[in-house]
Design a protein around this motif. Structure first.
Motif, mmCIF file in Angstrom:
data_model
loop_
_atom_site.group_PDB
_atom_site.id
_atom_site.type_symbol
_atom_site.label_atom_id
_atom_site.label_comp_id
_atom_site.label_asym_id
_atom_site.label_seq_id
_atom_site.Cartn_x
_atom_site.Cartn_y
_atom_site.Cartn_z
ATOM 1 N N THR A 104 3.790 7.033 5.736
ATOM 2 C CA THR A 104 3.717 7.608 4.389
ATOM 3 C C THR A 104 5.099 7.684 3.760
ATOM 4 N N GLU A 105 6.133 7.838 4.588
ATOM 5 C CA GLU A 105 7.495 7.915 4.056
ATOM 6 C C GLU A 105 7.949 6.582 3.474
ATOM 7 N N SER A 106 7.667 5.496 4.183
ATOM 8 C CA SER A 106 8.073 4.184 3.680
ATOM 9 C C SER A 106 7.262 3.806 2.448
ATOM 10 N N ALA A 107 5.997 4.227 2.397
ATOM 11 C CA ALA A 107 5.190 3.972 1.205
ATOM 12 C C ALA A 107 5.748 4.748 0.020
ATOM 13 N N ALA A 108 6.081 6.024 0.241
ATOM 14 C CA ALA A 108 6.618 6.855 -0.843
ATOM 15 C C ALA A 108 7.923 6.285 -1.384
ATOM 16 N N GLY A 117 2.697 5.818 -10.795
ATOM 17 C CA GLY A 117 3.909 5.028 -10.625
ATOM 18 C C GLY A 117 3.606 3.577 -10.346
ATOM 19 N N TRP A 118 4.653 2.827 -10.068
ATOM 20 C CA TRP A 118 4.537 1.389 -9.814
ATOM 21 C C TRP A 118 4.962 1.057 -8.390
ATOM 22 N N VAL A 119 4.229 0.157 -7.763
ATOM 23 C CA VAL A 119 4.625 -0.421 -6.487
ATOM 24 C C VAL A 119 4.808 -1.917 -6.722
ATOM 25 N N VAL A 120 6.025 -2.393 -6.477
ATOM 26 C CA VAL A 120 6.311 -3.823 -6.620
ATOM 27 C C VAL A 120 6.105 -4.445 -5.246
ATOM 28 N N LEU A 121 4.985 -5.118 -5.084
ATOM 29 C CA LEU A 121 4.577 -5.643 -3.781
ATOM 30 C C LEU A 121 5.015 -7.091 -3.603
ATOM 31 N N VAL A 179 -2.551 -1.201 -1.407
ATOM 32 C CA VAL A 179 -1.659 -0.201 -2.010
ATOM 33 C C VAL A 179 -2.414 1.085 -2.314
ATOM 34 N N LYS A 180 -3.597 0.945 -2.844
ATOM 35 C CA LYS A 180 -4.410 2.123 -3.168
ATOM 36 C C LYS A 180 -4.684 2.944 -1.912
ATOM 37 N N ARG A 181 -4.963 2.261 -0.804
ATOM 38 C CA ARG A 181 -5.241 2.939 0.456
ATOM 39 C C ARG A 181 -3.973 3.599 1.009
ATOM 40 N N ALA A 182 -2.825 2.927 0.871
ATOM 41 C CA ALA A 182 -1.574 3.472 1.400
ATOM 42 C C ALA A 182 -1.204 4.798 0.748
ATOM 43 N N PHE A 183 -1.586 4.955 -0.520
ATOM 44 C CA PHE A 183 -1.256 6.182 -1.253
ATOM 45 C C PHE A 183 -2.455 7.115 -1.426
ATOM 46 N N ALA A 184 -3.626 6.693 -0.919
ATOM 47 C CA ALA A 184 -4.869 7.435 -1.148
ATOM 48 C C ALA A 184 -5.034 7.721 -2.631
ATOM 49 N N ALA A 185 -4.713 6.729 -3.451
ATOM 50 C CA ALA A 185 -4.687 6.905 -4.909
ATOM 51 C C ALA A 185 -6.080 6.754 -5.512
ATOM 52 N N LYS A 186 -6.323 7.500 -6.565
ATOM 53 C CA LYS A 186 -7.608 7.432 -7.263
ATOM 54 C C LYS A 186 -7.742 6.163 -8.096
ATOM 55 N N LYS A 187 -6.633 5.720 -8.688
ATOM 56 C CA LYS A 187 -6.722 4.634 -9.661
ATOM 57 C C LYS A 187 -5.574 3.660 -9.464
ATOM 58 N N ALA A 188 -5.880 2.355 -9.505
ATOM 59 C CA ALA A 188 -4.848 1.328 -9.321
ATOM 60 C C ALA A 188 -5.279 0.035 -9.991
ATOM 61 N N GLY A 189 -4.307 -0.773 -10.362
ATOM 62 C CA GLY A 189 -4.575 -2.085 -10.946
ATOM 63 C C GLY A 189 -3.307 -2.913 -10.912
ATOM 64 N N HIS A 190 -3.434 -4.249 -11.025
ATOM 65 C CA HIS A 190 -2.251 -5.104 -10.967
ATOM 66 C C HIS A 190 -1.907 -5.659 -12.343
#
Length: 315
Positions: free
Chosen positions: A238-242, A28-32, A47-58
């Protein structure tokens, strides 16, 4: 000098370290709303840390001195980054008159000064020359490559950087406020436009010189600053991040959607083209995307009534 204590040694002293959270597939997308002072790379890491995501880019670097909208793609959303980067952008920026710097913003060293200050009428009269398709020389401190090297790296090393003018599109350039010493503008522009170069060239043309004192990006492609989440909100829980996570297809709202049935979706998943049937099926088109049951399947092009997938999504 005292040697640093290793984690293993601390553990033997009765201290323990929390294990790193396991990385997971997040799409998904996070508009920061990036704050001033943070690099785009650091923002992606947050952002990657907030979601514990494997892959991210801007989708488009925002300078540390600038604030505002930085769209960050997670997982399969990284496949849609070009659609966002190619979109129109909007900025609000303040020009400080009387000083030109080598970076065209407050980070650089002063290279020239002028005593005069422009009045608002003179600035307004000049703005039509800076709208439409214009020729713009990018700042020397920019990410443009020269013989494989970034221009800003060459400039920092003291080399004489010479960049050629290139066409850019500025849809609108408006005055928001003016106090004599500074003027705040709103700009809407296309890919590759440098706001710092607008400030530099306005100052030179007006004869008073100028540089960007404040810069805030307010729109990128389909994303608007009104929908942006703060760094604090992402770190809060985690709720506000989601709640800040937008679907992958949020990046594609500016191109047509085609709904396909299950059999066609399965073919597309295998990278095969499908014939679009029905009276309203387009024959030729630029970029489009397909969905099945509300799920994003692929992006691609239409050629003689066939949808040819370019990117297939695993959602």
């Amino acid at each position: 000098m005292t040697e640093p204590t290793s984690p293993d040694a601390l553990e033997t002293q009765g201290q323990s370290f929390a294990p790193r959270p396991k990385r997971r597939d997040v799409h998904g997308w996070v508009v920061l709303d990036k704050p001033v002072g943070m690099t785009s790379t650091h923002a992606v890491a947050v952002v990657k840390r907030a979601f514990a995501a494997k892959k991210a880019g801007h989708a488009g670097t925002l300078d540390p001195l600038a604030s505002g909208l930085l769209p960050i793609a997670l997982g399969e959303a990284t496949k849609t980054v070009p659609f966002v980067m190619d979109g129109r952008k909007a900025y609000q920026f303040t020009v400080a008159w009387g000083t030109q710097t080598d970076t065209d913003d407050t980070e650089g060293k002063v290279i020239a000064t002028a005593d005069g200050r422009p009045d608002e009428a003179a600035i307004a009269a000049l703005l039509p020359r800076f709208t439409g398709t214009i020729q713009q020389v990018p700042p020397k401190f920019s990410a443009i490559k020269i013989a494989g090297e970034r221009a800003y790296d060459l400039a920092r090393d003291g080399e004489d950087v010479v960049l050629e003018a290139r066409p850019v599109e500025i849809d609108a350039l408006r005055i928001v406020s003016h106090d004599g010493a500074t003027t705040t503008f709103e700009a809407e522009c296309g890919k590759g436009t440098y706001v710092r170069a607008i400030a530099r060239d306005l100052g030179i043309t007006l004869g008073c010189l100028g540089h960007v004192a404040h810069l805030r990006r307010t729109r990128v492609g389909p994303f608007d600053i009104a929908d942006a989440a703060s760094v604090e909100a992402l770190r809060e829980s985690t709720e506000s991040a989601a709640a800040a996570l937008l679907p992958v297809k949020a990046a594609l709202t500016l191109i047509p959607e085609i709904v396909v049935h299950r059999d066609a979706a399965l073919r597309l998943k295998r990278g095969q083209s499908v014939l679009l049937r029905g009276r309203d099926a387009p024959v030729e088109s630029q970029s489009v995307y397909t969905t099945c049951g509300g799920v994003l399947i692929a992006t691609g092009m239409i050629d003689q009534g066939e949808f040819v997938p370019h990117r297939v999504f695993n959602l």
